[in-house]
Design a protein around this motif. Structure first.
Motif, PDB file in Angstrom:
ATOM      1  N   TRP A  94       5.376   4.119   7.520  1.00 17.55           N
ATOM      2  CA  TRP A  94       6.046   4.214   6.220  1.00 17.55           C
ATOM      3  C   TRP A  94       7.337   3.437   6.344  1.00 17.55           C
ATOM      4  CZ3 TRP A  94      10.704   7.197   5.476  1.00 17.55           C
ATOM      5  CH2 TRP A  94      11.112   7.919   6.606  1.00 17.55           C
ATOM      6  N   TYR A  95       8.048   3.253   5.216  1.00 17.87           N
ATOM      7  CA  TYR A  95       9.320   2.537   5.304  1.00 17.87           C
ATOM      8  C   TYR A  95      10.351   3.094   4.335  1.00 17.87           C
ATOM      9  CZ  TYR A  95       8.394  -0.368   1.111  1.00 17.87           C
ATOM     10  OH  TYR A  95       8.168  -0.826  -0.164  1.00 17.87           O
ATOM     11  N   LEU A  96      11.591   2.741   4.641  1.00 16.52           N
ATOM     12  CA  LEU A  96      12.757   3.190   3.867  1.00 16.52           C
ATOM     13  C   LEU A  96      13.526   1.958   3.411  1.00 16.52           C
ATOM     14  CD1 LEU A  96      14.824   5.793   5.965  1.00 16.52           C
ATOM     15  CD2 LEU A  96      14.586   5.851   3.509  1.00 16.52           C
TER      16      LEU A  96
ATOM     17  N   ILE B 190      -4.692   2.643   7.193  1.00 18.67           N
ATOM     18  CA  ILE B 190      -4.727   1.467   6.310  1.00 18.67           C
ATOM     19  C   ILE B 190      -4.638   0.199   7.148  1.00 18.67           C
ATOM     20  CG2 ILE B 190      -3.746   2.533   4.235  1.00 18.67           C
ATOM     21  CD1 ILE B 190      -1.015   1.312   5.157  1.00 18.67           C
ATOM     22  N   GLU B 191      -5.084  -0.883   6.553  1.00 14.04           N
ATOM     23  CA  GLU B 191      -4.977  -2.180   7.240  1.00 14.04           C
ATOM     24  C   GLU B 191      -3.525  -2.634   7.285  1.00 14.04           C
ATOM     25  OE1 GLU B 191      -7.473  -5.353   5.790  1.00 14.04           O
ATOM     26  OE2 GLU B 191      -9.127  -3.906   5.613  1.00 14.04           O
ATOM     27  N   GLY B 192      -3.203  -3.402   8.325  1.00 14.37           N
ATOM     28  CA  GLY B 192      -1.875  -4.000   8.405  1.00 14.37           C
ATOM     29  C   GLY B 192      -0.954  -3.305   9.390  1.00 14.37           C
ATOM     30  N   LEU B 193      -1.369  -2.117   9.878  1.00 10.71           N
ATOM     31  CA  LEU B 193      -0.528  -1.404  10.846  1.00 10.71           C
ATOM     32  C   LEU B 193      -0.974  -1.669  12.282  1.00 10.71           C
ATOM     33  CD1 LEU B 193      -0.113   2.076   9.080  1.00 10.71           C
ATOM     34  CD2 LEU B 193       1.519   0.189   9.175  1.00 10.71           C
TER      35      LEU B 193
ATOM     36  N   TYR C 134       9.140   5.116   1.136  1.00  9.64           N
ATOM     37  CA  TYR C 134       7.866   4.586   0.631  1.00  9.64           C
ATOM     38  C   TYR C 134       6.730   4.994   1.559  1.00  9.64           C
ATOM     39  CZ  TYR C 134      10.625   1.444  -2.339  1.00  9.64           C
ATOM     40  OH  TYR C 134      11.494   0.929  -3.271  1.00  9.64           O
ATOM     41  N   PHE C 135       5.749   5.706   0.977  1.00  2.00           N
ATOM     42  CA  PHE C 135       4.597   6.158   1.762  1.00  2.00           C
ATOM     43  C   PHE C 135       3.299   5.703   1.092  1.00  2.00           C
ATOM     44  CE2 PHE C 135       7.872   9.421   2.304  1.00  2.00           C
ATOM     45  CZ  PHE C 135       7.914   9.566   3.685  1.00  2.00           C
ATOM     46  N   VAL C 136       2.216   5.692   1.868  1.00  3.25           N
ATOM     47  CA  VAL C 136       0.882   5.588   1.277  1.00  3.25           C
ATOM     48  C   VAL C 136       0.685   6.859   0.441  1.00  3.25           C
ATOM     49  CG1 VAL C 136      -1.588   5.578   1.815  1.00  3.25           C
ATOM     50  CG2 VAL C 136       0.005   4.194   3.187  1.00  3.25           C
ATOM     51  N   PRO C 137       0.184   6.741  -0.795  1.00  5.24           N
ATOM     52  CA  PRO C 137       0.053   7.940  -1.639  1.00  5.24           C
ATOM     53  C   PRO C 137      -0.715   9.055  -0.922  1.00  5.24           C
ATOM     54  CG  PRO C 137      -0.404   5.977  -2.920  1.00  5.24           C
ATOM     55  CD  PRO C 137      -0.272   5.528  -1.487  1.00  5.24           C
ATOM     56  N   PRO C 138      -0.213  10.291  -1.028  1.00  5.37           N
ATOM     57  CA  PRO C 138      -0.869  11.397  -0.325  1.00  5.37           C
ATOM     58  C   PRO C 138      -2.249  11.689  -0.920  1.00  5.37           C
ATOM     59  CG  PRO C 138       0.816  12.217  -1.821  1.00  5.37           C
ATOM     60  CD  PRO C 138       0.922  10.723  -1.849  1.00  5.37           C
ATOM     61  N   LYS C 139      -3.151  12.111  -0.046  1.00 12.23           N
ATOM     62  CA  LYS C 139      -4.518  12.414  -0.523  1.00 12.23           C
ATOM     63  C   LYS C 139      -4.699  13.896  -0.849  1.00 12.23           C
ATOM     64  CE  LYS C 139      -6.773  10.288   2.969  1.00 12.23           C
ATOM     65  NZ  LYS C 139      -5.767   9.424   3.625  1.00 12.23           N
ATOM     66  N   ASN C 140      -3.772  14.719  -0.369  1.00  6.47           N
ATOM     67  CA  ASN C 140      -3.890  16.150  -0.638  1.00  6.47           C
ATOM     68  C   ASN C 140      -2.509  16.796  -0.562  1.00  6.47           C
ATOM     69  OD1 ASN C 140      -3.320  16.553   2.179  1.00  6.47           O
ATOM     70  ND2 ASN C 140      -5.459  16.000   2.570  1.00  6.47           N
TER      71      ASN C 140
ATOM     72  N   LYS D 273       0.827  -1.214   0.000  1.00  6.89           N
ATOM     73  CA  LYS D 273       0.000   0.000   0.000  1.00  6.89           C
ATOM     74  C   LYS D 273       0.861   1.265   0.000  1.00  6.89           C
ATOM     75  CE  LYS D 273      -4.046  -2.136   1.974  1.00  6.89           C
ATOM     76  NZ  LYS D 273      -3.484  -3.369   2.604  1.00  6.89           N
ATOM     77  N   MET D 274       2.163   1.093   0.190  1.00  4.77           N
ATOM     78  CA  MET D 274       3.057   2.257   0.295  1.00  4.77           C
ATOM     79  C   MET D 274       3.786   2.418  -1.028  1.00  4.77           C
ATOM     80  SD  MET D 274       4.240   1.528   4.181  1.00  4.77           S
ATOM     81  CE  MET D 274       2.952   1.359   5.438  1.00  4.77           C
ATOM     82  N   THR D 275       3.107   3.049  -1.969  1.00  7.95           N
ATOM     83  CA  THR D 275       3.597   3.074  -3.347  1.00  7.95           C
ATOM     84  C   THR D 275       4.041   4.463  -3.795  1.00  7.95           C
ATOM     85  OG1 THR D 275       1.308   3.329  -4.052  1.00  7.95           O
ATOM     86  CG2 THR D 275       2.189   1.097  -4.036  1.00  7.95           C
ATOM     87  N   GLN D 276       4.012   5.419  -2.877  1.00  8.57           N
ATOM     88  CA  GLN D 276       4.539   6.758  -3.197  1.00  8.57           C
ATOM     89  C   GLN D 276       6.018   6.741  -2.832  1.00  8.57           C
ATOM     90  OE1 GLN D 276       2.755   9.306  -4.466  1.00  8.57           O
ATOM     91  NE2 GLN D 276       4.313  10.913  -4.348  1.00  8.57           N
ATOM     92  N   VAL D 277       6.890   6.848  -3.841  1.00 11.96           N
ATOM     93  CA  VAL D 277       8.313   6.598  -3.615  1.00 11.96           C
ATOM     94  C   VAL D 277       9.142   7.849  -3.898  1.00 11.96           C
ATOM     95  CG1 VAL D 277      10.225   5.035  -4.106  1.00 11.96           C
ATOM     96  CG2 VAL D 277       7.876   4.253  -4.458  1.00 11.96           C
ATOM     97  N   TYR D 278      10.073   8.156  -3.004  1.00 14.44           N
ATOM     98  CA  TYR D 278      11.041   9.243  -3.198  1.00 14.44           C
ATOM     99  C   TYR D 278      12.414   8.595  -3.142  1.00 14.44           C
ATOM    100  CZ  TYR D 278       6.934  11.945  -1.794  1.00 14.44           C
ATOM    101  OH  TYR D 278       5.669  12.477  -1.703  1.00 14.44           O
ATOM    102  N   LYS D 279      13.217   8.788  -4.214  1.00 14.37           N
ATOM    103  CA  LYS D 279      14.470   8.041  -4.315  1.00 14.37           C
ATOM    104  C   LYS D 279      15.692   8.939  -4.381  1.00 14.37           C
ATOM    105  CE  LYS D 279      12.998   3.805  -6.543  1.00 14.37           C
ATOM    106  NZ  LYS D 279      12.935   2.964  -7.706  1.00 14.37           N
TER     107      LYS D 279
END
Ligand code: FES
Ligand SMILES: [Fe+2]
Length: 431
Positions: free
Chosen positions: A327-329, A289-292, A348-354, A191-197
């Motif tokens: 979130w994770y790194l 989100i679920e899983g946390l 890696y984050f959950v995609p931002p909503k705003n 679920k954490m598909t917003q990625v900054y590399k």
């Protein structure tokens, strides 16, 4: 500050007698000969994480990875059957690199129906079969079935794509990661598909940068400027202690506190962090989100309420850092020589909503970069002076247990490999 939940008897390190407590040699990080053996003993034989399944979203999605330490390039691709496969990135005709764009040494990615060699136009399906040979009748009894791409073992664990370049390897990635794999199963990585590399060329041995992220002993000192002046004075006086350490086979982990998310006292953090409610520990609010809740059992092993982050050192060159705020790194260290490597860090984050959520993530990403630059600076300074060999033995404290373990593991792989070859390469002062 959290209490240091040490084992009942002795220190963390003393509970692993195989690690010893004596000063250590860093010859394994400054010897070109040792590195040459590590390439064969470690990088050509162990499971290497090369990415995530989200990088292969549809049929024909592919990416290449340059694995200099193992002396190859690979292409990872999702076939028509949905399976993820990996191949050596080499054409079976005359050995041209098969998949690349403008610069043959640079990695690339994309989506395709087939791979076409730039040299004489041989084509391969996304499943690796040779499907077309230019002027096929000119060849001598050529059976296309005999000239598929050279396959590389590939497996996924929780969406992480691993390859193993040793065709003789019989251990699954799940077994290789052992109890850490079991303990992290079910974490919502997908679920954490917003990625900054980030990616950087670093002038140090690959293990030295892992060392910098596998202990927090340096944090109040090296990163003092990241906190407010008053806070950093306090922190440098107290020092740092972790919540727990664990070692599983070649892998290790350290569990740490999370005093900054949110900070107990808002004066601990900088004004922009106060405004945005984010910082090094990521956005203070956990995504819904679920899983946390509950977390997988392998996280926060001390079950401490001030838990903030678990850092897993997954041998050889992959670190996975899971943060309490959801979130994770990932860190990867790809050796390019005995005293250089490519570092990759990704958040890696959950995609931002705003826009606010996006800015919170961006703040975490730039804060991380500041820390990583501070860590990176000392590495080149350390590497150059280690290479002077003016001093050859270095004391490690109990908080540096994972460093002791990483270097011993790497040396053990080298020693194990040397036993299997006829003329072993002797590494001085390596054990
Ligand atoms: S080398 Fe690839 S087609 Fe000739
Ligand atoms: Fe650091």
């Amino acid at each position: 500050m959290a209490h240091f939940a040490k084992p009942d008897v002795g220190s963390w390190t003393e509970n692993h007698p195989e690690l010893g407590t004596q000063p250590v040699s860093y010859e394994d990080s400054i010897s070109p000969e040792h590195y040459e053996v590590e390439r064969k003993a470690i990088f050509a034989r162990t499971w290497l994480n090369v990415g995530r399944v989200e990088q292969l979203p549809r049929t024909g999605s592919y990416f290449t990875r340059e694995i200099a330490a193992a002396g190859t390039s690979i292409v990872v691709v999702r076939g028509k059957d949905g399976e993820v496969r990996a191949f050596h990135n080499i054409c079976r005709h005359r050995g041209n690199k098969l998949v690349w764009n403008d610069f043959p040494r640079e990695e690339t990615k994309g989506t395709c129906r087939q791979f076409t060699c730039k040299y004489h136009g041989w084509r391969y399906s996304t499943e690796g079969e040779l499907t077309f040979v230019q002027q096929e009748s000119e060849f001598f009894d050529l059976d296309k079935e005999d000239y598929g791409l050279a396959a590389v073992q590939v497996e996924t664990w929780e969406g992480f794509v691993f390859v193993n370049l040793d065709p003789e390897n019989r251990t699954s990635v799940q077994d290789y990661l052992g109890e850490f794999a079991t303990g992290l199963a079910g974490y919502p990585f997908d679920k954490m598909t917003q990625v900054y590399k980030y990616r950087a060329d670093v002038g140090s041995n690959w293990k030295l940068f892992i060392d910098a992220f596998a202990e927090f002993y340096h944090a109040p000192i090296l990163h003092a400027k990241q906190a407010t002046a008053e806070e950093s004075r306090k922190l440098s006086g107290i020092g740092f202690e972790a919540l727990a350490y664990d070692i599983e086979g070649p892998h290790g982990m350290v569990s740490s506190w999370g005093g900054m998310s949110p900070p107990k006292d808002l004066d601990m953090v900088k004004p922009i962090e106060r405004v945005l409610h984010s910082g090094l520990f990521g956005p203070w609010d956990r995504p819904d989100i679920e899983g946390l809740d509950p977390l997988p059992p392998g996280l926060n092993p001390a079950r401490h309420k001030a838990w903030g982050i678990d850092s897993f050192v997954l041998f050889p060159n992959f670190m996975l850092l899971i943060w309490a705020p959801g979130w994770y790194l990932t860190y990867h260290y790809w050796p390019t020589s005995y005293n250089t490597h490519i570092f990759e860090g990704a958040l890696y984050f959950v995609p931002p909503k705003n826009a606010t959520e996006r800015l919170r993530q961006e703040l975490a990403a730039v804060t991380f970069k500041e820390y990583a630059l501070q860590d990176g600076n000392t590495l080149e300074a350390t590497q150059t002076m280690l290479e002077s060999r003016a001093v050859t033995e270095f004391p490690l404290n109990d908080q540096e247990i994972l460093l002791r373990h990483l270097h011993k593991t790497a040396r053990d792989y080298v020693a194990g490999y040397e036993k299997t070859i006829a003329t072993p390469v002797r590494i001085s002062a390596a054990s």
